[in-house]
Design a protein around this motif. Structure first.
Motif, short mmCIF file in Angstrom:
data_model
loop_
_atom_site.label_atom_id
_atom_site.label_comp_id
_atom_site.label_asym_id
_atom_site.label_seq_id
_atom_site.Cartn_x
_atom_site.Cartn_y
_atom_site.Cartn_z
N ARG A 16 -7.34 -23.32 80.86
CA ARG A 16 -6.18 -22.32 80.97
C ARG A 16 -4.95 -22.90 81.82
O ARG A 16 -4.62 -22.59 83.13
N ARG A 17 -4.48 -24.33 81.65
CA ARG A 17 -3.67 -25.06 82.29
C ARG A 17 -2.36 -24.90 81.48
O ARG A 17 -1.99 -25.32 80.45
N PHE A 18 -1.53 -23.96 81.88
CA PHE A 18 -0.23 -23.58 81.19
C PHE A 18 0.89 -24.22 81.38
O PHE A 18 1.11 -24.96 82.22
N LEU A 19 1.64 -24.43 80.31
CA LEU A 19 2.89 -25.13 80.19
C LEU A 19 4.15 -24.18 79.68
O LEU A 19 3.68 -23.27 78.92
N PRO A 20 5.36 -24.37 80.07
CA PRO A 20 6.39 -23.57 79.62
C PRO A 20 6.65 -23.76 78.19
O PRO A 20 6.50 -24.88 77.65
N ALA A 34 3.22 -13.50 73.91
CA ALA A 34 4.72 -13.81 74.47
C ALA A 34 4.75 -15.50 74.94
O ALA A 34 3.68 -15.95 75.28
N ARG A 35 5.98 -15.84 74.92
CA ARG A 35 5.91 -17.24 75.16
C ARG A 35 6.12 -17.36 76.68
O ARG A 35 6.91 -16.73 77.55
N ALA A 36 5.64 -18.39 77.40
CA ALA A 36 5.95 -18.61 78.68
C ALA A 36 7.10 -19.44 79.14
O ALA A 36 7.57 -20.65 78.45
N ALA A 37 7.85 -18.92 79.87
CA ALA A 37 9.33 -19.43 80.39
C ALA A 37 9.01 -20.60 81.46
O ALA A 37 9.69 -21.52 81.56
N THR A 46 5.92 -16.62 84.02
CA THR A 46 6.87 -15.63 83.48
C THR A 46 6.90 -15.76 82.03
O THR A 46 7.15 -16.78 81.47
N LEU A 47 6.86 -14.60 81.44
CA LEU A 47 6.68 -14.37 80.12
C LEU A 47 7.92 -13.87 79.57
O LEU A 47 8.44 -13.11 80.14
N LEU A 48 8.08 -14.13 78.31
CA LEU A 48 9.50 -13.67 77.67
C LEU A 48 9.13 -12.74 76.24
O LEU A 48 8.09 -13.25 75.71
N ALA A 49 9.66 -11.83 76.42
CA ALA A 49 9.86 -10.92 75.13
C ALA A 49 11.09 -10.52 74.74
O ALA A 49 12.08 -10.47 75.55
#
Length: 702
Positions: A16-20, A34-37, A46-49
């Motif tokens: 669960r290592r997130f990247l933009p 959604a895409r991670a910003a 921060t997610l984008l929709a």
């Protein structure tokens, strides 16, 4: 390289290592992937929709590229708007992995942003790009004021010959603002701070209680509001004390070579410089020049090559073996500093935790509890044996009846049952007032545990209380990650307290302001750091140079290592019989069951996978939780991180390009010193050569 990207992507999904740029799904219902910003420092992403309504494109907004015919490979990529070319009507867009592009507004889909806690998110597709960090060292002089200011004990102020200014008041001190800095430049990470000032106090009688104070004023934007340190507006970050006993010169200088995380200036922040004078009769303070210089690292992210293929999940089994082998070596595991975020801890109720039973439910009394329960459930349409079993549970609690797991001593048992009676009483209050729809659920759960152990009673009674009242008192009301964060928080407080007393003993110092200086000098995710920042008298210790803040931080982090964190979790939860540990153990085992890596025995039935995962992989032969399992759990909760496993080496090895000169005054001084050294070296060589020639001629003269 594609295979490596797929492999690293599978490892990141497991950890669960997130990247933009990642595609992220949220656990709560009603949220589509959604895409991670951005991955934020307060343990949120921060997610984008896609915008549900027309949103005007604006500078700095994040967009998704769409409908490109000449460059279809860019469709679906994220971009950030730079500026609008009014002549062509096109936006300059910084596109991920492709640089600046000039695009029509019709090819840009505006996005709406929303934030979610990391704990509630999972990676669906690891589309984020890895980056290599390139560091350039720079210095910026943000304040150079030559205004002459004077403050007297009566509050009279003069600035550049003009009177009538109203000073601020802080305790017994008057504060005259003499300068405001430029904002900290964007894209920099401040590593040090220097303050130079010319001034002095009245010069007779007592001295040492006036001087220059620099406040850090936080930027007013969404990023700043969510930052871990953004809990008060102004932070006294440094200062100079006018004290003729220690410094007779009017020229003063103080340098902070390291700043604790809570006080690191962020882009957009600025400094307010004040001349300080107490209201003691006869006192006054003056200054005529102030300089504030920040030393910073400019970090640039350079995208690394790589592309996630359509068949990336085929690498999941290979990724699991790489992951599990790497988690067995502590060289691959580091402390994830995000879990020290004060804002993040507040959002996850780390400080407050679940409300205790007696605090959450107060009632006028618990007498005749059984009679009241039977009266309430009499009209209920449930079977009579179920209602009788539920009433039997309430009767046992009311009459202090012995059950499995309860203390044998009647007094101790009474103390254990009293909170349960209060919980039942509060539940009945709510059922009678406005929550009668939950009555059948309460009766059924009470009946199910009527003949069970005390632990089951406590769990069901707390859960039903929370269901009916909406409060959070039960063990199930706390998320597993929040519970572990609470455990780590209380341990960190003990570690900091121990270091504070050792330091005070070594320095033979018992001053309360030293304690404020201690807590303001560390970044350890503690509430005490907030209180310490509000004490301006702590700044006096910066000039005494009794100790370096970096030494305190290093001492704390030397005891707060991955192995120490793992050991503490093992002793406090998995290898203890203390009250409440069983509930947390079950909670953590449930977390492991629900987070089985995709690459673990992918071809087997789910029940067989779970059994093999828990009993064969996460536990050893003696049914002791393995270090790999604890590292996996702590990485998944973002308390530890394993970037050395999850990313290419170039992504976690910063590269320093060059070290530029410091502030203007320092740079010239350093240059002059180097020139002088070169001149001395040159004259020394000439002199040595002359002596050698003279000696040669003397010895060979005939």
């Amino acid at each position: 390289m594609a295979d490596d990207s797929d492999l690293h992507g599978c490892v990141r999904v497991a950890l669960r290592r997130f990247l933009p740029g990642d595609e992220v799904r949220v656990e709560q219902a009603g949220h589509s992937p959604a895409r991670a910003a951005a991955v934020n420092e307060d343990r949120t992403v921060t997610l984008l929709a896609a915008a549900t309504e027309d949103v005007e494109l604006r500078q700095g907004a994040t967009v998704v590229l769409q409908g490109l015919v000449s460059s279809p490979e860019l469709n679906g990529k994220l971009g950030k708007l730079w500026d609008l070319d009014t002549a062509t009507g096109r936006w300059k867009v910084d596109v991920e992995g492709a640089g600046l592009k000039s695009l029509r507004p019709g090819n840009l889909a505006a996005q709406q942003e929303r934030r979610h806690l990391l704990r509630d998110c999972h990676i669906s597709r690891p589309l984020g790009r890895y980056h290599r960090v390139e560091v350039t060292q720079k210095s910026f002089e943000l304040v150079h004021s030559t205004s002459r200011g004077v403050v007297t004990a009566s509050g009279e102020c003069v600035l550049d010959g003009r009177t009538g200014r109203t000073p601020h008041r802080e305790g017994v001190h008057w504060l005259l603002q003499v300068a405001t800095s430029q904002p900290v430049p964007a894209g920099v990470c401040v590593t040090g701070l220097e303050l130079r000032a010319s001034g002095m106090d009245q010069g007779w009688g007592n001295t040492g209680d006036s001087g220059i104070v620099v406040y850090l004023v936080r930027a007013q934007n969404e990023r700043a509001a969510a930052n871990a340190a953004r809990l008060i507006d102004d932070d006294p970050i440094t200062g100079i004390v006018f004290d003729r006993r220690r410094q007779s010169s009017r020229h003063h200088h103080i340098a902070l070579h390291e700043l604790p995380g809570m006080l690191i200036p962020q882009p957009g922040d600025h400094f307010s410089v004040f001349l300080k004078c107490p209201n003691y009769p006869g006192w006054h303070a003056e200054c005529e020049e102030v300089r504030v210089t920040v030393h910073a690292e400019v970090r640039a992210n350079v995208a690394l090559p790589g592309h996630l293929s359509a068949s990336w999940e085929d690498q999941s089994e290979r990724a699991f073996f790489r992951l599990w082998a790497g988690l067995g070596d502590d060289q691959n595991v580091d402390v994830d500093m995000s879990h020290l975020s004060i804002s993040g801890q507040r959002q996850q109720n780390v400080w407050s935790g679940a409300t205790s039973s007696c605090e959450a439910a107060t009632s006028t009394g618990t007498h005749d509890l059984s009679k009241r329960f039977r009266a309430l459930t009499g009209p209920c349409s449930m079977p009579g044996d179920v209602k009788d079993a539920a009433a039997r549970l309430v009767g046992k609690i009311a009459s202090n009846t012995m059950t499995a797991g309860a203390p044998n001593d009647a007094t101790a048992r009474e103390a254990r049952y009293t909170p349960l009676r209060i919980m039942v009483q509060s539940t009945l209050d709510s059922l009678e007032s406005c929550s009668s729809s939950f009555l059948e659920a309460v009766v059924q759960h009470y009946a199910d545990c009527a003949d069970d152990c005390l632990y089951r009673w406590e769990r069901e009674i707390h859960n039903m209380h929370d269901l009916v009242t909406g409060a959070k008192t039960g063990v199930d009301a706390t998320h597993a990650e929040d519970a572990v964060l609470q455990l780590m928080y209380h341990w960190r407080r003990q570690l900091a307290e121990e270091l504070l007393h050792r330091t005070k003993g070594r320095l033979e110092n018992s001053d309360m302001h030293f304690e404020s200086f201690f807590y303001s000098s560390i970044n350890f995710g503690l509430k005490e750091q907030l209180d310490a920042r509000r004490d301006p008298n702590r700044l006096n210790y910066q000039q005494l140079n009794l100790l370096r803040p970096s030494e305190l931080q290093d001492d704390l982090l030397a005891t707060y290592t991955p192995s120490a964190i793992r050991c503490h979790l093992r002793k406090a939860v998995f290898e203890t019989a203390r009250e409440g540990s069983q509930a947390l153990r079950e909670k953590l085992l449930d977390w492991l069951r629900s987070n089985i890596p995709q690459g673990f025995r992918p071809g087997e039935l789910e029940a067989a996978r779970q059994e093999a995962w828990i009993f064969q992989t996460c536990h050893d032969e003696s049914f002791r939780v393995t270090d790999e399992a604890l590292n996996f759990l702590l990485c998944g909760m973002h308390i530890l991180c394993a970037d050395r496993i999850a990313s290419p080496a170039a992504a976690w090895t910063p590269r320093v390009q060059r070290a530029e000169s410091c502030a203007a005054g320092d740079a010239s001084g350093s240059h002059d010193g180097q020139t002088g050294q070169r001149a001395v070296s040159s004259w020394g060589l000439w002199l040595a050569g002359g002596v050698f020639v003279a000696l040669f001629l003397y010895l060979n003269w005939e």
